[in-house]
Design an enzyme around this catalytic site. Structure first.
Site, PDB file in Angstrom:
ATOM      1  N   GLU A 181      -7.550 -53.043 -13.419  1.00  0.00           N
ATOM      2  CA  GLU A 181      -7.876 -53.989 -12.333  1.00  0.00           C
ATOM      3  C   GLU A 181      -8.629 -53.290 -11.204  1.00  0.00           C
ATOM      4  O   GLU A 181      -9.448 -53.896 -10.535  1.00  0.00           O
ATOM      5  CB  GLU A 181      -6.595 -54.680 -11.815  1.00  0.00           C
ATOM      6  CG  GLU A 181      -5.785 -53.924 -10.772  1.00  0.00           C
ATOM      7  CD  GLU A 181      -5.019 -52.732 -11.336  1.00  0.00           C
ATOM      8  OE1 GLU A 181      -5.024 -52.528 -12.568  1.00  0.00           O
ATOM      9  OE2 GLU A 181      -4.412 -51.984 -10.531  1.00  0.00           O
TER      10      GLU A 181
ATOM     11  N   CYS B 154       0.399 -50.111 -15.955  1.00  0.00           N
ATOM     12  CA  CYS B 154       1.060 -48.958 -15.338  1.00  0.00           C
ATOM     13  C   CYS B 154       2.592 -49.123 -15.384  1.00  0.00           C
ATOM     14  O   CYS B 154       3.188 -48.971 -16.432  1.00  0.00           O
ATOM     15  CB  CYS B 154       0.532 -48.732 -13.924  1.00  0.00           C
ATOM     16  SG  CYS B 154       0.953 -47.091 -13.305  1.00  0.00           S
TER      17      CYS B 154
ATOM     18  N   HIS C 281      -5.125 -48.303 -14.719  1.00  0.00           N
ATOM     19  CA  HIS C 281      -5.314 -49.462 -13.822  1.00  0.00           C
ATOM     20  C   HIS C 281      -6.680 -50.123 -14.013  1.00  0.00           C
ATOM     21  O   HIS C 281      -7.566 -49.953 -13.164  1.00  0.00           O
ATOM     22  CB  HIS C 281      -5.164 -49.018 -12.360  1.00  0.00           C
ATOM     23  CG  HIS C 281      -3.743 -48.809 -11.943  1.00  0.00           C
ATOM     24  ND1 HIS C 281      -2.927 -49.847 -11.541  1.00  0.00           N
ATOM     25  CD2 HIS C 281      -2.994 -47.683 -11.902  1.00  0.00           C
ATOM     26  CE1 HIS C 281      -1.728 -49.367 -11.252  1.00  0.00           C
ATOM     27  NE2 HIS C 281      -1.740 -48.061 -11.459  1.00  0.00           N
TER      28      HIS C 281
END
Ligand SMILES: [Mn+2]
Length: 236
Positions: free
Chosen positions: A215, A108, A213
């Site tokens: 994660e 990001c 994202h």
């Protein structure tokens, strides 16, 4: 030996604490690395060369906006909060990762930092700067849906090897985006409305970044897991 992975921190609103969401740490460890948090504070950029040499790889993580002076612009009204020390530390990290060919994964804000550090620029706010075209929802923040928008993935890239198809679905939480791509970066994925969603360095394939994202989807999404696996495997 497990690879040591530096993870840059975000800075708390009162500016007296630093943090990184646990899911980044879980994803790094899940893929076989050891996460080490990197703070930002005044003058710390000077120690970054030594720090980078002692880590096996670095993730520049999500967070606030980059101060636009780094790409030669003044701030527009829709610019979000900025933090000068974090910019300095992360721009220095990019420089040192290039110099030492150290694996780098931008997430990001990390993609935006990579692009700015290498001479590209950004939309400070896509929704106020792009007129006359309907944009997708890139700045989803309510709840955590598994996917927000599609990406088109370039053939013959590591990302295509992961997704094994041209279209992927990603979450999205950004209001800035790459405007001019840095000359040394190759775009390898785009949203339907034309934003660059992933890049890889043209000469150093272990330096790459995504605008979404992974994660946050690490425990739910096979592709997100594989992106972290791919990154950590570069160091084995
Ligand atoms: Mn997006």
């Amino acid at each position: 030996m497990k690879p040591l992975i530096g993870l840059t921190c975000s800075i708390g609103l009162e500016e007296n604490y630093q943090y990184k969401e646990t899911n980044y740490c879980e994803a790094v460890r899940g893929a076989g690395g050891i996460p080490i948090l990197i703070p930002s504070f005044s003058e710390f950029a000077k120690d970054i060369p030594q720090l980078v040499r002692n880590l096996d790889g670095i993730i520049v993580s999500g967070g606030n906006d980059i101060y636009p002076m780094h790409y030669g612009e003044g701030p527009i009204q829709a610019l979000g909060s900025v933090h000068r020390e974090r910019d300095e530390v992360e721009l220095e990290i990019v420089k040192e990762c290039i110099k030492n060919k150290k694996p780098f994964f931008g997430i990001c804000r990390g993609l935006q930092v990579l692009n700015v550090a290498l001479g590209g620029d950004l939309y400070q706010d896509i929704y106020s700067q792009i007129k006359g075209k309907e944009l997708e929802q890139h700045n989803h923040s309510k709840g955590t849906p598994p996917s927000n928008h599609s990406i088109e993935i370039k053939n013959d890239t590591f990302l295509y090897d992961i997704y094994k198809q041209k279209i992927g679905w990603v979450n999205s939480s950004h209001h800035q985006a790459i405007k001019k791509v840095a000359p040394s970066l190759e775009p390898i994925a785009w949203s339907k409305d034309g934003f660059v969603e992933a890049v890889v360095h043209k000469e150093i394939p272990s330096i790459f970044a995504v605008q979404w994202h992974p994660e946050k989807m690490y425990h739910k999404d096979h592709f997100s897991q594989q992106i972290f696996d791919y990154f950590i495997d570069l160091m084995r």
